[in-house]
Design a protein around this motif. Sequence first.
Motif, PDB file in Angstrom:
ATOM      1  N   VAL A 169       0.161   3.393  -6.275  1.00 54.73           N
ATOM      2  CA  VAL A 169       1.462   3.066  -6.986  1.00 54.73           C
ATOM      3  C   VAL A 169       1.107   2.175  -8.088  1.00 54.73           C
ATOM      4  CG1 VAL A 169       3.932   2.091  -6.804  1.00 54.73           C
ATOM      5  CG2 VAL A 169       2.985   3.677  -5.007  1.00 54.73           C
ATOM      6  N   ASN A 173       1.474   2.502 -12.214  1.00 59.14           N
ATOM      7  CA  ASN A 173       2.553   1.954 -12.770  1.00 59.14           C
ATOM      8  C   ASN A 173       1.951   0.807 -13.908  1.00 59.14           C
ATOM      9  OD1 ASN A 173       4.375   3.194 -11.519  1.00 59.14           O
ATOM     10  ND2 ASN A 173       5.150   1.404 -10.414  1.00 59.14           N
ATOM     11  N   ASP A 286      10.519  -0.937  -7.842  1.00 63.02           N
ATOM     12  CA  ASP A 286       8.892  -1.234  -6.862  1.00 63.02           C
ATOM     13  C   ASP A 286       8.825  -2.493  -7.184  1.00 63.02           C
ATOM     14  OD1 ASP A 286       9.124  -0.986  -9.828  1.00 63.02           O
ATOM     15  OD2 ASP A 286       6.777  -0.712  -9.926  1.00 63.02           O
ATOM     16  N   GLU A 292       8.405   1.304  -3.621  1.00 65.47           N
ATOM     17  CA  GLU A 292       8.505   2.601  -4.383  1.00 65.47           C
ATOM     18  C   GLU A 292       8.458   3.838  -3.528  1.00 65.47           C
ATOM     19  OE1 GLU A 292       6.882   2.989  -8.493  1.00 65.47           O
ATOM     20  OE2 GLU A 292       6.165   4.884  -8.092  1.00 65.47           O
ATOM     21  N   ASN A 325       8.930   5.691 -13.081  1.00 67.36           N
ATOM     22  CA  ASN A 325       8.390   4.308 -13.391  1.00 67.36           C
ATOM     23  C   ASN A 325       7.237   4.440 -14.734  1.00 67.36           C
ATOM     24  OD1 ASN A 325      10.274   2.804 -12.079  1.00 67.36           O
ATOM     25  ND2 ASN A 325       8.725   2.462 -10.344  1.00 67.36           N
ATOM     26  N   GLY A 329       7.587   0.198 -14.502  1.00 65.58           N
ATOM     27  CA  GLY A 329       7.904  -0.307 -13.500  1.00 65.58           C
ATOM     28  C   GLY A 329       8.000  -1.851 -13.430  1.00 65.58           C
TER      29      GLY A 329
END
Length: 388
Positions: A169, A173, A286, A292, A325, A329
């Motif tokens: 994640v 991002n 997030d 997220e 995102n 994000g």
Amino acid sequence: MKKVAIVGAGQSRYGDFPDKGIKELFFEAYKDMISSVDNGIDPKSIESAYIGNLGSGGFQLGNMSALVTEYCGLTHLNTMRIENACASGGYAIIAAAMDVLSGAHEVVLAGGVEKMTDVSGMKQKYWLGVSGDTEYERLAGTTFAGLYALMAQRHMHEFGTKREQLSMVAVKNHKNGAQNPKAQFQREITMEQALKGPIVAHPLNLFDCCSTTDGASALIICDADMAKKYTDTPVYVAGFGGASDFLAIHDRVSTVALEGTKRAAAAAYKMSGLSPKDIQTAEVHDCFTIAELLAYEDLGFCEKGKGGQYMEEGHTKLDGDRPVNASGGLKSKGHPIGSTGTGMAYEMFNQLRGTIQKPARQVKGAEVGLIHNVGGSGGTVAVSILRR
Ligand SMILES: CC(C)(COP(=O)(O)OP(=O)(O)OC[C@H]1O[C@@H](n2cnc3c(N)ncnc32)[C@H](O)[C@@H]1OP(=O)(O)O)[C@@H](O)C(=O)NCCC(=O)NCCS
């Protein structure tokens, strides 16, 4: 039933700005918003303003909405501050939409502002903590990173979610944020960096956490019937929902789901007549990487427990079938509390109109997008579905 549309959206640069105050930050977003209205707008036609704000570094706590709008030359408004912790901006959108839908006003500003970097890290954590349960969680010494760490631990235990899936994640991002000229951290990180960041609250490390940020954003929301006066490409608020839950996670039915997200999303889906499969792109909250993955599950993008797998399969990358995102994000774009929700709408307004500044970050052909903004560790949640 009446409908509402967004016809202009602006955002300040997000980051750490010791030389800018709350008013200057908000004015930057306001100017950007005014210049984004294709056919122009007379500021005198703005009748109401709802300004998301938690506490701007703990310094300016009162009369925030009048303070920042006055600096923009607006002294004739029905104006109020909206405070629902990190979801303040998302609720400013709901308040503005309800104002227009009620028929009370036709042209309304929804915005947010926060100045977080003026105080020390310790003080930041102290005043951020007021948005959670202050009676038990705070007395036990928890921070928000600590609370989301508990959720991450439990998610890993129950569903086998892997440490690497959390870091994916962060890598995704940061990759998106590197292409966003208004993001706080415009740099990519490697998987190795993401895995080896200094621990903040096990299992979460620095790269699993959002930062603390100065920033502002603003939208013009109006009666859909008059939207074409301002632009040929309005973005409609097809549905919205807000929902609360217990503030303390020990009171909730689950520590691996945010019931507030489920309820807010259900209301937004119902109002819009849409379902999760219709959502082509999303900006989700997030604040920590685990958040997220929870959002994928609680918004209905995948089954409960499969958030890590959904990430790993690449669905939410920019070239996936449902980019999430694309702005970077909260992780990379930044999280200036009161501005975060309206900042998500700023991103989605541009994504759906195809006006993202850097084409590398433009989600191609999306007509429907969802924004998801969480307050505290889930005590308040706002979801809106936007449609070109
Ligand atoms: C993650 C956190 C603990 C880091 O705070 P900190 O240790 O005081 O970090 P600093 O601000 O001193 O920054 C140290 C370095 O890490 C970088 N950094 C800080 N936060 C970062 C983040 N989230 N991601 C990546 N880099 C980060 C800084 O740029 C700085 O880099 P530099 O040394 O090259 O200048 C803090 O940002 C935090 O509490 N975040 C969560 C905020 C929160 O709870 N919000 C509400 C959510 S519900």
